[in-house]
Design an enzyme around this catalytic site. Structure first.
Site, PDB file in Angstrom:
ATOM      1  CE1 TYR A   1      -3.702   2.559   1.068  1.00 55.26           C
ATOM      2  CE2 TYR A   1      -1.831   3.586   2.166  1.00 55.26           C
ATOM      3  CZ  TYR A   1      -3.117   3.658   1.680  1.00 55.26           C
ATOM      4  OH  TYR A   1      -3.823   4.824   1.794  1.00 55.26           O
TER       5      TYR A   1
ATOM      6  CD  GLU B   1      -6.022   4.516  -0.914  1.00 55.74           C
ATOM      7  OE1 GLU B   1      -6.027   4.702   0.305  1.00 55.74           O
ATOM      8  OE2 GLU B   1      -7.031   4.176  -1.555  1.00 55.74           O
TER       9      GLU B   1
END
Ligand code: GDP
Ligand code: MN
Length: 391
Positions: free
Chosen positions: A104, A191
């Site tokens: 991530y 993101e």
């Protein structure tokens, strides 16, 4: 403004980030031909719902297919499906990645820190909120300097602490690329989840591992959009609430809320005060609505339309402080709007300031319910909403 994955990937590519190729398809036939093209270079494809909400994978909006027929079949399942209230009207088709490990990585605007904050984790793919709640130590954070940006040593530290030491160069360039994407587009959020190490067949036939952005989510700062007119093209008409589009077109500042009392006010501060007083009088505002300074009759009528579209609205409170805005102009607008209005909703009007006397005369002649003070107006509107059956 949220933008679709495919558009977010375009912005990442523009900053040189590694993103696998893709095509967008709006029908089963388009998905089939996109898959057929990609399958000349790959064994299988992934078909992904393009909606502005997360968790598409869990909802069944991300599926693999090994042939053009299979891609058409899964596109048929995904197109038209509803994910968290969004109907899927297009899919992204891309070569399916062979994922070795998911990470991530995101860049967000840390308003309190007044810096861009990078957050990384070796626990990618899953919802980061869950990781943050259960194992906050698994998230690595680092601030970029407003002057210097993200420095190489910072990016290396981040990469090592994320467990990406074996992809150091690539990870450093991705981290710096996220900051560059933030700055180039005035984004609030960039993101990548998952950022993935994928296995690919190299030119010599041997397997190579590569770091790629498999998913992308970008939120643009609405207040900075005027600096990037080209990004307006990413506003997705399939997903925009019609009321929001109507408000934007009319130049009205409008936010839809859950209550029963529609509010029409000029000035953001007065609009918030009005909402507070509605609440204090025991009601719930149905919206925040600022018609802005100097509004003319047509704008008032447009605002009335916006309020009445919401079936939950049981009463309308108009609160105008005339400065540049003239009270009589607003009164004319209200009279005109009520003449055209299809639904009979009680309305309480308070107009003070410029041309308030003329406004009062007009409203009285048209038999409008008026109020002298804001407290009185709020109390009357709440009572009217209750009488009309609001909770
Ligand atoms: P999200 O659920 O909306 O965040 O959509 P993602 O694009 O992140 O996809 C969800 C999950 O599907 C990923 O975490 C992966 O595990 C899986 N996935 C997505 N793309 C691929 C792919 O190309 N190959 C494989 N094997 N899995 C994928
Ligand atoms: Mn994702």
């Amino acid at each position: 403004m949220k933008i679709q994955e495919a558009d977010a990937k375009r912005l990442l590519l523009a900053q040189g980030l590694p993103v696998p190729e893709w095509e967008v398809a709006r029908s089963v036939a388009e998905a089939r031909s996109a898959a057929a093209r990609l399958l000349t270079r790959t064994d299988s494809v992934v078909v992904k719902a393009q909606v502005l909400v997360g968790g598409r994978g869990k909802a069944g909006g991300v599926k693999l297919a090994a042939s053009a027929d299979e891609a058409a079949a899964v596109a048929g399942q995904i197109l038209g499906m509803s994910i968290k209230g969004s109907i899927v009207s297009k899919v992204l088709v891309a070569p399916a990645a062979e994922i070795v490990k998911e990470y991530y990585l995101s860049a967000v605007l840390d308003r309190a820190g007044r810096r861009i904050l990078l957050m990384g984790s070796a626990e990618g793919g899953v919802e980061i909120e869950q990781v943050a709640a259960e194992r906050p130590e698994a998230i690595v954070t680092i601030h970029a300097d407003p002057e210097l940006g993200l420095e190489d040593w910072q990016a290396r530290t981040l990469a090592f602490r994320m467990g990406l030491g074996n992809q150091l160069k690539a990870a450093v360039s991705v981290a710096k690329g996220l900051v560059a994407t933030m700055r180039a587009n005035d984004a609030d959020l960039v993101e990548i989840n998952p950022l993935a190490i994928v296995r690919e067949r190299g030119a010599d036939g041997a397997d190579v591992e590569r770091l790629v952005c498999l998913d992308a989510k970008i939120t643009l700062d609405d207040s900075a959009l005027y600096r990037h007119p080209e990004l307006e093209a990413f506003r997705d008409p399939d997903e925009e609430d019609p009321a929001d589009a109507q408000a934007r077109a009319a130049g009205i500042n409008f936010i839809h809320l859950d209550g029963t009392i529609g509010c029409m006010v000029n000035g953001a501060g007065l609009a918030m005060t009005t909402m507070d007083l509605v609440k204090r009088a025991g009601g719930e505002p149905a919206n925040f609505l600022d018609i802005g300074g100097g509004a003319k009759a047509d704008k008032v009528a447009a605002a009335m339309d916006l309020i009445l579209v919401d079936p939950k609205v049981r009463a309308i409170l108009v609160n105008i402080f005339g400065g540049i805005t003239r009270g009589d102009e607003v009164a004319h607008g209200l009279i005109e709007a009520r003449a055209q209005q299809t639904r009979d909703v009680p309305m309480v009007v308070r107009i003070v300031g410029t041309n308030a006397a003329e406004a009062a005369e007009l409203l009285q002649a048209a038999r409008f319910e008026t109020a002298a003070s804001l407290d009185e107006a709020a109390a009357k509107a709440v009572a009217a909403a209750r009488a009309a059956g609001a909770a």
